[in-house]
Design an enzyme around this catalytic site. Structure first.
Site, PDB file in Angstrom:
ATOM      1  N   CYS A 104      -3.381 -10.172 -29.319  1.00 47.32           N
ATOM      2  CA  CYS A 104      -4.181 -11.188 -28.646  1.00 47.32           C
ATOM      3  C   CYS A 104      -5.694 -10.982 -28.763  1.00 47.32           C
ATOM      4  CB  CYS A 104      -3.763 -11.269 -27.184  1.00 47.32           C
ATOM      5  SG  CYS A 104      -1.977 -11.474 -26.981  1.00 47.32           S
ATOM      6  N   HIS A 252      -8.790 -15.697 -24.775  1.00 49.33           N
ATOM      7  CA  HIS A 252      -7.397 -15.711 -25.241  1.00 49.33           C
ATOM      8  C   HIS A 252      -6.557 -16.548 -24.285  1.00 49.33           C
ATOM      9  CE1 HIS A 252      -3.367 -14.624 -26.185  1.00 49.33           C
ATOM     10  NE2 HIS A 252      -3.218 -13.868 -25.116  1.00 49.33           N
ATOM     11  N   ASN A 282       1.235 -19.613 -25.611  1.00 49.82           N
ATOM     12  CA  ASN A 282       0.458 -18.454 -26.022  1.00 49.82           C
ATOM     13  C   ASN A 282       0.811 -18.145 -27.474  1.00 49.82           C
ATOM     14  OD1 ASN A 282      -0.437 -15.832 -26.564  1.00 49.82           O
ATOM     15  ND2 ASN A 282      -0.025 -15.090 -24.501  1.00 49.82           N
TER      16      ASN A 282
END
Length: 328
Positions: A104, A252, A282
């Site tokens: 990430c 993120h 995500n």
């Protein structure tokens, strides 16, 4: 001196939907995700994202001097996926190609690597590809991961510029938290075998096996709340800026709940803060470039805007940086 010259992204064709009435769905703010086919890999998604970028005419394939590929889902242990992508895209054989395994925070790390390659006068044009297919590691019974992660790829062109549009970087690592976000089996430490595929009930009552992605959500949340505000404040200090000096903030895209908690902790204006995951989830290393591209397309981020980026997650790893938008 460097700049981000272009961004494109690609989603697989298959879109799946989370139950909109589920309390967890509402909390994380993710209502649909894209899932790669069984025969479709992160490498395939990355190639398609790159082809979209080249189709825009912002750069010729032969002008790429270095290819960086960030993924945690390579096609093979070896060879390097970036080498295979070089061939599939028909980039110059004089082009460098490198994989790096980071999740990430990977986009910001890749941006830093590209920035260093260009500023050290080794290259002029770097193609940064980010792609992950966490769906291949997720146990559908584990709602802490199955509702969160979507598959995607992004292609970002970083080039030499007459002005510096990529600022300073702040990095952080805490490997003591590695077990909070991990796939335990499949590497050299614990190869896949008959034992690793045996299902068991973990400490939270989730049925999984050691080949599945495991995430300790509360610990990852605590890590983000502890480290990311400090990282942002450190960046502000070395840039000699305040939050008011930034036109937009792209973090993120972990989940909506975590993003809003970080925004409130840092006291960032919600009108200057990106949340771009409701329809895609995500997407790990690609969340920041996807959000950047979408905010630019919507007109929320404009030419010459100063934007603060922050990435954080698996590792545990984190990074923050400043960029100035210059896509002309």
């Amino acid at each position: 001196m460097t700049k981000i010259a272009a961004i494109e992204y690609y989603f697989p064709e298959n879109q799946v939907y989370n139950d909109p009435e589920n309390k967890l769905t509402k909390k994380i703010g993710i209502f649909s995700r894209y899932i790669a086919r069984k025969d479709e890999t992160a490498l395939d998604l990355a190639v398609k994202a790159a082809e979209k970028l080249f189709e825009k005419g912002v750069c010729k394939k032969e002008e790429i001097d270095f290819l960086l590929f960030c993924t945690q889902a390579p096609d093979y242990i070896l060879p390097t996926s970036a080498c295979m992508i070089q061939d599939k895209l028909k980039l110059s054989k004089n082009c460098g190609a490198l994989d790096f395994n980071l999740g990430c925070s990977g986009f910001i790390y890749g941006l830093s690597l590209a920035n260093g390659l260009i500023n050290s006068k080794q290259v002029k044009n770097v193609l940064l590809l980010t792609a992950d297919t966490y769906s291949k590691f997720v146990n559908e019974q584990d709602l802490s991961t199955s509702l969160l992660f979507g598959d995607a790829a992004a292609a970002t062109l970083i080039t030499k510029s007459n002005e510096d549009h990529i600022g300073k970087f702040v990095f952080g690592t805490d490997g003591s938290g590695a077990n909070n976000l991990i796939i335990q089996a499949g590497g050299a430490r614990e190869p896949i075998n008959s034992d690793t595929i045996m299902e068991f009930e973990d400490e939270r009552g989730i049925i999984r096996n050691k080949n599945d992605l495991y995430m300790n959500g509360p610990e990852v949340f605590n890590f983000a709340m502890r480290e990311i505000p400090k990282s942002v404040k450190n960046l502000l200090e070395i840039e000699n800026r305040t939050l008011d000096d930034y036109d937009y903030f792209v973090f993120h895209q972990a989940n909506q709940y975590m993003l809003n908690a970080l925004r409130r902790r840092l006291e960032i204006n919600p009108n200057k803060f990106s949340i771009q995951l409701n329809d895609c989830g995500n997407t790990v290393s690609s969340t920041i470039p996807i959000a950047l591209k979408r905010e630019i397309e919507k007109g929320n981020i404009k030419e010459s805007d100063n934007v603060l980026l922050a990435g954080f997650g698996v590792g545990l790893s984190w990074a923050s940086c400043s960029i100035k938008i210059n896509l002309n």
